[in-house]
Design a protein around this motif. Structure first.
Motif: not given
Length: 508
Positions: A147-158, A131-139
């Motif tokens: 994970r439900e999207l099939g992602v293998h690694l999550v880039v957290l928001a800054r 995921t890009s940081t712009q997907m805004t994963v913060t939790s």
């Protein structure tokens, strides 16, 4: 067969955290070489379309096979930034791009658009998505959505703090099968939440989410409150944060269990990429060896040493001021000092006296002939005075700096102006020497395990720090030695002769 007695008093072996990947930016081929030769474990780069840094030189689809072959020969991973929002009429072109990316052996795609995640899964269900940081994963809930999207690694928001990163990681572990987490550790910060800025588009029709950010945050502004203009003095850059530096919290990031540390800068020079990558490579290796090693040293002492060795190179690489961002929580007045929105470098001091062809100051940073400086009068939106130092004369606690004839209009230099060193040619030459040409400079450790007995082949297992393992056996069977047995010392010498490949012997 008898077994050794169990000793309850024996302490359990100390478990060190896993070493995170060091991920460096690459806007072109020279930047890619700079990253590899200075110790990057992986690089990320964009192509001609669908990436959030369209002003970078970027790579082409035709470059991909050669680039990935170069990276994989050096034990480095390559990730493509496919991180813009995609319009409906671009889906067919996006699919063609993705097919070429997958075919070229790219190690992962960095994606912002949820629809693109689903498109990748339909094209190649096992192709890694970050995921890009712009997907805004913060939790932790955001990680589960990824994970439900099939992602293998999550880039957290800054904007996530150290405490929040640790909590997300802990929740993932408690739920089982945690996804690896990546955080930005160094580089420019965006004032917009998670980099989702609409200012550039609303002011100039250039969408940051389409890779065309005009950097409106780096401009001076007026502040109007209740219909009245507020006097700001020299603090007019209200939307310009300092640059992120996670060096001070590196042990905390390792301790939190993040899998990847990302350096920002696909628009930066190869010298920047080389210098910043080298600083974090050396700092991370020192932290893993001395803070989390078998005989841990005091963390404060280790980090004081890291700072002392690294701060100058970080500030000269590129700096609007260095700050820990949101890692230690929200301190907006410290994050955005509002004095300037451009590169400064190393602070040298304030002007004490102005002469017809020189200035005097109490020097608090290193300066030498050839260095480039700028005089900061608090109005960086106006043309600032600056030039290269011609002569340095230190006496009686003060330092006189002289410059080339006509280089500086001293009528526009004032007592109290701040002086910044913006360029160090000697440092530039040293940094360029780390990656210019085809010479291999950075070698990764290979750890060897040797097995053998009389009448059997000599068996050799080799592994690297990324988990790759290889095995080889001798064609001849081992015989009992009469004069020169295969001691550890002799094996170390012989097996350490790896020649010119980009590897060196680690442990045996």
């Amino acid at each position: 067969m008898a077994t050794a007695p169990h000793l309850d008093a024996t302490p359990a072996p100390r478990s060190a955290p896993a070493r995170p990947e060091l991920l460096a930016p690459a806007g072109d081929w020279e930047c890619a070489r700079a990253a590899v030769e200075n110790g990057a474990d992986a690089i990320y780069f964009g192509l001609e379309r669908f990436n959030a840094r369209m002003r970078a030189q970027n790579f082409t689809l035709a470059d991909l096979p050669k680039l990935m072959a170069f990276l994989h020969r050096r034990g480095v991973r390559g990730y493509v930034t496919f991180n813009t929002l995609v319009f409906a009429d671009e889906i067919a072109a996006a699919a063609d791009y993705l097919k070429a990316i997958i075919t070229a052996g790219v190690d992962a795609a960095i994606v912002q658009d949820i629809g693109i995640c689903r498109l990748i899964c339909s094209l190649s269900p096992d192709f890694p998505i970050h995921t890009s940081t712009q997907m805004t994963v913060t939790s932790a809930a955001g990680v589960e959505f990824a994970r439900e999207l099939g992602v293998h690694l999550v880039v957290l928001a800054r904007e996530n703090s150290l405490k929040e990163i640790a909590a997300i990681r802990a929740a993932q572990i408690a739920a089982g099968a945690p996804l690896p987490l990546e955080v930005f550790v160094h580089g420019a910060l965006c004032v917009a939440y998670s980099g989702q800025c609409l200012t550039s588009e609303s002011l100039g029709g250039r969408s940051a989410n389409r890779g065309e950010c005009a950097q409106a945050c780096r401009l001076p502004y007026e502040l109007v409150a209740d219909g009245k203009t507020v006097a700001l003095g020299d603090r007019r850059y209200l939307l310009s944060p300092q640059d992120l530096s996670g060096l001070d919290v590196l042990p905390d990031l390792v301790r939190s269990g993040v899998a990847s540390l990302k350096i920002e800068g696909r628009l930066k020079s190869p010298e920047y990429v080389a210098s910043i990558t080298r600083v974090y490579r050396q700092a991370l290796d020192k932290v893993m060896t001395e803070v989390f090693g078998p005989a841990p040293a005091p963390e404060n002492a280790v980090m004081d040493d890291v700072r002392r060795q690294s701060l100058y190179d970080l500030e000269m690489g590129f700096s609007r001021g260095l700050y820990t961002g949101w890692f230690r929580g929200i301190q907006n007045q410290e994050l955005a000092h509002a004095r300037f929105g451009t590169k400064r470098g190393v602070y040298l001091g304030q002007v004490k006296w102005v002469g017809p062809d020189s200035v005097s100051l109490q020097l608090i940073g290193p300066a030498k002939p050839g260095d480039g400086i700028v005089f900061d009068a608090g109005r960086p939106d106006e043309k600032e005075q600056g030039g290269r130092i011609y002569y340095v004369d230190a006496r009686d606690g003060a330092t006189v700096l002289r410059f080339g004839r006509g280089d500086i209009d001293f009528a526009r230099v004032h007592v109290g102006d701040r002086v910044w060193k913006t360029n160090d040619p000697e440092l530039d030459r040293r940094v360029r020497s780390t990656f210019e040409g085809d010479q291999i400079r950075f070698r990764r450790e290979i750890h060897l395990e040797v097995h053998g007995a009389t009448g059997t082949p000599l068996t050799l297992f080799a592994r690297d720090d990324q988990g790759h393992v290889a095995k080889a056996e001798s064609a001849l069977l081992l015989a009992r030695a009469e004069k020169q047995p295969l001691t550890t010392e002799r094996l170390t010498v012989q097996l350490g002769r790896l020649g010119s490949p980009p590897f060196k012997l680690g442990t045996l």
